[in-house]
Design a protein around this motif. Structure first.
Motif, short mmCIF file in Angstrom:
data_model
loop_
_atom_site.label_atom_id
_atom_site.label_comp_id
_atom_site.label_asym_id
_atom_site.label_seq_id
_atom_site.Cartn_x
_atom_site.Cartn_y
_atom_site.Cartn_z
N ALA A 86 64.14 25.69 21.31
CA ALA A 86 65.43 25.60 21.98
C ALA A 86 66.11 26.90 21.68
O ALA A 86 66.95 27.52 22.38
N ILE A 87 65.99 27.70 20.30
CA ILE A 87 66.57 28.69 19.98
C ILE A 87 66.23 29.89 20.89
O ILE A 87 67.16 30.80 21.42
N LEU A 88 65.00 29.99 21.22
CA LEU A 88 64.27 31.12 22.21
C LEU A 88 65.06 30.99 23.64
O LEU A 88 65.47 31.99 24.01
N ARG A 89 65.13 29.73 23.96
CA ARG A 89 65.52 29.60 25.23
C ARG A 89 67.19 29.87 25.27
O ARG A 89 67.55 30.47 26.29
N MET A 90 67.81 29.49 24.13
CA MET A 90 69.14 29.74 24.13
C MET A 90 69.57 31.34 24.12
O MET A 90 70.46 31.75 24.55
N LEU A 91 68.57 32.08 23.63
CA LEU A 91 68.82 33.58 23.38
C LEU A 91 68.31 34.39 24.88
O LEU A 91 68.52 35.48 24.78
N ASP A 92 67.81 33.60 25.79
CA ASP A 92 67.24 34.36 26.99
C ASP A 92 68.34 34.85 27.85
O ASP A 92 68.42 36.09 28.56
N PRO A 93 69.61 34.10 28.19
CA PRO A 93 70.54 34.55 29.18
C PRO A 93 71.15 35.97 28.80
O PRO A 93 71.58 36.33 27.51
N LEU A 218 67.32 21.87 9.64
CA LEU A 218 67.00 22.65 11.07
C LEU A 218 68.09 22.64 11.76
O LEU A 218 68.28 23.75 12.45
N LEU A 219 69.02 21.71 12.01
CA LEU A 219 70.33 21.63 12.68
C LEU A 219 71.23 22.81 12.21
O LEU A 219 71.90 23.37 12.85
N ALA A 220 71.20 22.89 10.88
CA ALA A 220 72.08 24.02 10.04
C ALA A 220 71.52 25.17 10.52
O ALA A 220 72.32 26.18 10.75
N PHE A 221 70.28 25.67 10.74
CA PHE A 221 69.60 26.72 10.95
C PHE A 221 70.07 26.84 12.46
O PHE A 221 70.38 28.18 13.01
N PHE A 222 69.93 25.92 13.42
CA PHE A 222 70.36 26.14 15.13
C PHE A 222 71.76 26.33 14.93
O PHE A 222 72.06 27.25 15.73
N ALA A 223 72.59 25.99 14.11
CA ALA A 223 74.05 26.24 14.09
C ALA A 223 74.24 27.56 13.78
O ALA A 223 75.15 28.24 14.18
N GLY A 224 73.70 28.14 12.59
CA GLY A 224 73.77 29.37 12.10
C GLY A 224 73.41 30.55 13.15
O GLY A 224 74.03 31.44 13.60
N VAL A 225 72.28 30.22 14.08
CA VAL A 225 71.88 31.11 15.22
C VAL A 225 72.98 30.96 16.42
O VAL A 225 73.21 32.07 16.80
N PHE A 226 73.18 29.81 16.53
CA PHE A 226 74.34 29.90 17.75
C PHE A 226 75.60 30.36 17.20
O PHE A 226 76.37 31.02 18.26
N GLU A 227 76.16 30.39 16.20
CA GLU A 227 77.36 31.00 15.87
C GLU A 227 77.18 32.35 15.67
O GLU A 227 78.35 33.27 16.19
N ARG A 228 76.04 32.93 15.43
CA ARG A 228 75.82 34.42 15.46
C ARG A 228 75.86 35.03 16.95
O ARG A 228 76.43 36.11 17.27
N ALA A 229 75.33 34.25 17.82
CA ALA A 229 75.28 34.85 19.28
C ALA A 229 76.74 34.33 19.80
O ALA A 229 77.13 35.41 20.75
N MET A 230 77.43 33.36 19.46
CA MET A 230 78.80 33.26 19.89
C MET A 230 79.69 34.47 19.51
O MET A 230 80.41 34.96 20.37
N ARG A 231 79.47 34.97 18.26
CA ARG A 231 80.31 35.94 17.85
C ARG A 231 80.02 37.46 18.58
O ARG A 231 81.09 38.19 18.95
N ARG A 232 78.94 37.57 19.07
CA ARG A 232 78.81 38.68 19.85
C ARG A 232 79.38 38.56 21.31
O ARG A 232 79.77 39.47 21.67
N TRP A 233 79.19 37.28 21.85
CA TRP A 233 79.91 37.02 23.07
C TRP A 233 81.30 37.29 22.95
O TRP A 233 82.20 37.69 24.23
N LEU A 234 81.90 36.94 21.78
CA LEU A 234 83.41 36.96 21.68
C LEU A 234 83.84 38.11 21.24
O LEU A 234 85.07 38.60 21.12
N ALA A 235 82.89 39.11 20.92
CA ALA A 235 83.54 40.16 20.42
C ALA A 235 84.22 41.22 21.40
O ALA A 235 83.94 41.22 22.44
#
Length: 235
Positions: A86-93, A218-235
């Protein structure tokens, strides 16, 4: 004259030459022990037999524990692989809107949840055009909504991941399937300094998919990856 039944010669030879055949057969050994107990009578206590029964019971418990541990290990491995995919797919776009749309589509399918919703707190009163376009996966709310939604009247220290069963989902988050949602995972998001918090909500129609007894690593790890991706989009 000897009245005891005679064992077949070929069977005797087999037993003598291969005693492990008897010793390794649990049912045969139990029959032999039972016959030995009956021959001794009811007034004699066979300590060896009692010890063997206890050992058999302990062995059975160990086998059950062994199976449970192996099953838990396989489940954990499967869940880990699922989250990694799921994380790998989330990082594709390569665009923010496609990032969010994939979250509500392929990522949700990989995680086997019925809906994923990103909730962002904002001080603005009107929804922007992007929010309207992404209404299926994105929702904005007033400051303080996330704490109220996750903790309600309980208060206390907020946790990063909350797993719980619910009677029905919140229509603001789950939309047209709110009435069928029976469990959810609430993942708090730290979007950086001077930004209001976010919340990633995963809902399932299966009441046992998310429960408070489950681990949250596992969900905490997923949340950590997601919030870091969001920070980049919001930067």
């Amino acid at each position: 004259m000897n009245s005891s039944p005679q064992i077949d010669d070929s069977l005797r030879e087999t037993i003598i030459s291969r005693p492990d055949v008897i010793l390794d057969d649990q049912h045969v050994m139990q029959a032999l022990i039972g016959a030995n107990d009956r021959s001794m009578g009811g007034n004699i206590v066979d300590l060896r037999g009692i010890a063997m029964e206890r050992l058999e019971a302990q062995l059975a418990r160990l086998e059950d524990t062994h199976r449970s541990v192996i099953a838990a290990a396989y489940d954990n491995l499967a869940s880990t692989n699922q989250v990694h995919r799921a994380i790998l797919r989330m990082l594709d776009p390569t665009g923010f809107e496609s990032f969010l749309r994939d979250l509500g589509g392929p990522v949700a399918e990989i995680l086997q949840v019925d809906r994923i919703k990103l909730v962002l707190e904002t001080a603005q009163e009107e929804e922007g055009a992007a929010v309207k376009r992404l209404g299926d996966v994105l929702s904005v709310c007033a400051p303080g909504y996330i704490d109220d939604y996750v903790n309600g009247a309980r208060g206390g220290t907020p946790r990063q991941v909350t797993l719980r069963g619910i009677q029905t989902g919140d229509a603001r988050i789950y939309g047209d399937i709110a009435a069928s949602i029976r469990s959810e995972a609430c993942l708090r998001l730290d979007l950086g300094e001077e930004r209001l918090p976010g919340l990633l909500v995963m809902g399932a129609t299966d009441a046992n998919q998310f429960t408070s007894q489950q681990g949250t690593d596992l969900l905490a790890f997923f949340a950590g990856v997601f919030e870091r991706a969001m920070r980049r989009w919001l930067a």
